[in-house]
Design an enzyme around this catalytic site. Structure first.
Site, PDB file in Angstrom:
ATOM      1  CG  ASP A   1       3.083  -2.231   8.697  1.00 47.82           C
ATOM      2  OD1 ASP A   1       2.995  -1.333   7.849  1.00 47.82           O
ATOM      3  OD2 ASP A   1       3.346  -3.425   8.405  1.00 47.82           O
TER       4      ASP A   1
ATOM      5  NE  ARG B   1      -2.328   1.163   3.631  1.00 49.20           N
ATOM      6  CZ  ARG B   1      -3.022   1.388   4.735  1.00 49.20           C
ATOM      7  NH1 ARG B   1      -4.299   1.128   4.775  1.00 49.20           N
ATOM      8  NH2 ARG B   1      -2.430   1.855   5.808  1.00 49.20           N
TER       9      ARG B   1
ATOM     10  CG  ASP C   1       6.871  -2.551   9.230  1.00 54.88           C
ATOM     11  OD1 ASP C   1       7.568  -3.056   8.322  1.00 54.88           O
ATOM     12  OD2 ASP C   1       6.455  -1.382   9.190  1.00 54.88           O
TER      13      ASP C   1
ATOM     14  CB  THR D   1      -1.689   7.163  -3.456  1.00 58.93           C
ATOM     15  OG1 THR D   1      -1.182   5.812  -3.464  1.00 58.93           O
ATOM     16  CG2 THR D   1      -0.729   8.077  -4.190  1.00 58.93           C
TER      17      THR D   1
HETATM   18  O1  LIG Z   1      -6.821  -2.650   3.065  1.00 58.59           O
HETATM   19  P1  LIG Z   1      -5.624  -1.824   2.737  1.00 58.59           P
HETATM   20  O2  LIG Z   1      -5.852  -0.353   3.038  1.00 58.59           O
HETATM   21  O3  LIG Z   1      -5.132  -2.036   1.338  1.00 58.59           O
HETATM   22  O4  LIG Z   1      -4.473  -2.245   3.749  1.00 58.59           O
HETATM   23  C1  LIG Z   1      -4.219  -3.572   4.049  1.00 58.59           C
HETATM   24  C2  LIG Z   1      -2.893  -4.000   3.499  1.00 58.59           C
HETATM   25  O5  LIG Z   1      -1.843  -3.307   4.192  1.00 58.59           O
HETATM   26  C3  LIG Z   1      -0.910  -4.280   4.671  1.00 58.59           C
HETATM   27  O6  LIG Z   1       0.086  -4.528   3.746  1.00 58.59           O
HETATM   28  P2  LIG Z   1       1.264  -3.453   3.463  1.00 58.59           P
HETATM   29  O7  LIG Z   1       0.870  -2.521   2.367  1.00 58.59           O
HETATM   30  O8  LIG Z   1       1.662  -2.842   4.757  1.00 58.59           O
HETATM   31  O9  LIG Z   1       2.408  -4.354   2.867  1.00 58.59           O
HETATM   32  P3  LIG Z   1       3.355  -5.388   3.645  1.00 58.59           P
HETATM   33  O10 LIG Z   1       2.526  -6.614   3.876  1.00 58.59           O
HETATM   34  O11 LIG Z   1       4.463  -5.602   2.698  1.00 58.59           O
HETATM   35  O12 LIG Z   1       3.784  -4.748   4.939  1.00 58.59           O
HETATM   36  C4  LIG Z   1      -1.771  -5.475   4.930  1.00 58.59           C
HETATM   37  O13 LIG Z   1      -1.039  -6.654   5.078  1.00 58.59           O
HETATM   38  C5  LIG Z   1      -2.707  -5.474   3.735  1.00 58.59           C
HETATM   39  O14 LIG Z   1      -2.168  -6.102   2.595  1.00 58.59           O
HETATM   40  O1  LIG Z   2      -3.747  -1.166  10.396  1.00 60.45           O
HETATM   41  C1  LIG Z   2      -3.187  -1.560   9.345  1.00 60.45           C
HETATM   42  C2  LIG Z   2      -3.603  -1.124   8.076  1.00 60.45           C
HETATM   43  C3  LIG Z   2      -2.976  -1.590   6.981  1.00 60.45           C
HETATM   44  N1  LIG Z   2      -1.944  -2.453   7.121  1.00 60.45           N
HETATM   45  C4  LIG Z   2      -1.530  -2.879   8.338  1.00 60.45           C
HETATM   46  O2  LIG Z   2      -0.582  -3.676   8.436  1.00 60.45           O
HETATM   47  N2  LIG Z   2      -2.152  -2.419   9.418  1.00 60.45           N
HETATM   48 MG   LIG Z   3       2.922  -3.427   6.007  1.00 63.34          MG
END
Ligand SMILES: O=P(O)(O)OC[C@H]1O[C@H](OP(=O)(O)OP(=O)(O)O)[C@H](O)[C@@H]1O
Ligand SMILES: O=c1cc[nH]c(=O)[nH]1
Ligand SMILES: [Mg+2]
Length: 209
Positions: free
Chosen positions: A200, A104, A203, A108
């Protein structure tokens, strides 16, 4: 119309409390996500079809039930979804694993695609998309579209924690997809993080913050 299943089993609620706690470290977080996933897999597979086969117990011949040939694939949304794969595979060792890479964009909030590799017979399989967090729903919507474009028609979405906004967004974009969650939280904050959430997920799983 799709359904939302909120699994509020006491074991799930207890383990969710532990992963929400900011003092839970990476090792324990990872173990808990695996345990939560296994418990969710148990419920998500409740509708698997059964057939009778003939066996012989030490006492007599009998008919007994086995799961009848439904082909499954687990599809984690990278990166955080990876944490849920082993829990599902523990219960479904014959399932294939596909991967969809999305992150994400922090500015944006739109999902950015960087990878997609699915089993070639995806049109014949039931696909279970796994991702711990459903926030705005942007990532899940994009992943579902990716997978549908490759020919899959039978898809479920499994997340640990969802925001109401994310559930609505997936419902609207993909009304055919059932959503399974362990908790529906209150709202999103101004950075689209789930409140109270767990921060997150990626992370916390991989220790990158
Ligand atoms: O519903 P949304 O608003 O799209 O957010 C949810 C997304 O955000 C996180 O991933 P992230 O973008 O942090 O990637 P990562 O798993 O690599 O940390 C999570 O694991 C989802 O995939
Ligand atoms: O709360 C949140 C939202 C998006 N992605 C995450 O990992 N945590
Ligand atoms: Mg993430």
């Amino acid at each position: 119309m799709s359904k939302v299943f909120v699994m509020d089993h006491p074991l799930l609620q207890h383990k969710l409390t532990l992963i929400r706690d900011k003092n839970t470290g990476t090792k324990e977080f990872k173990e808990l996500v695996k345990e939560l996933s296994m418990l969710m897999a148990y419920e998500v597979t409740r509708d698997l079809p059964l057939e009778d086969i003939e066996i012989e117990t030490p006492v007599c011949k009998t008919k007994s039930k086995v799961i009848s040939g439904r082909k499954l694939a687990i599809v984690p949304i990278l990166r955080a979804g990876l944490g849920m794969v082993d829990g599902f595979l523990n219960l479904l060792p014959a399932a294939k694993v596909g991967h969809v890479g999305l992150y994400r964009d922090p500015e944006t909030l739109n999902p950015v695609e960087y990878y997609c590799k699915l089993p070639t017979d995806v049109h014949e399989r039931e696909l279970i998309i796994v991702d711990p967090m459903l926030a705005t729903g942007g990532s899940a919507k994009a992943a579902i579209k990716f997978i549908k474009d490759k020919g899959a028609t039978n898809i479920k979405l499994v997340c640990l924690i969802a925001a109401p906004e994310g559930i609505d967004a997936v419902h609207k974009a993909h009304p055919d997809i059932d959503i399974y969650v362990a908790a529906v939280d209150e709202k999103l904050d101004e950075h689209a993080y789930i409140v109270p959430g767990l921060g997150d997920a990626g992370d916390r799983l991989f220790g990158t913050k």
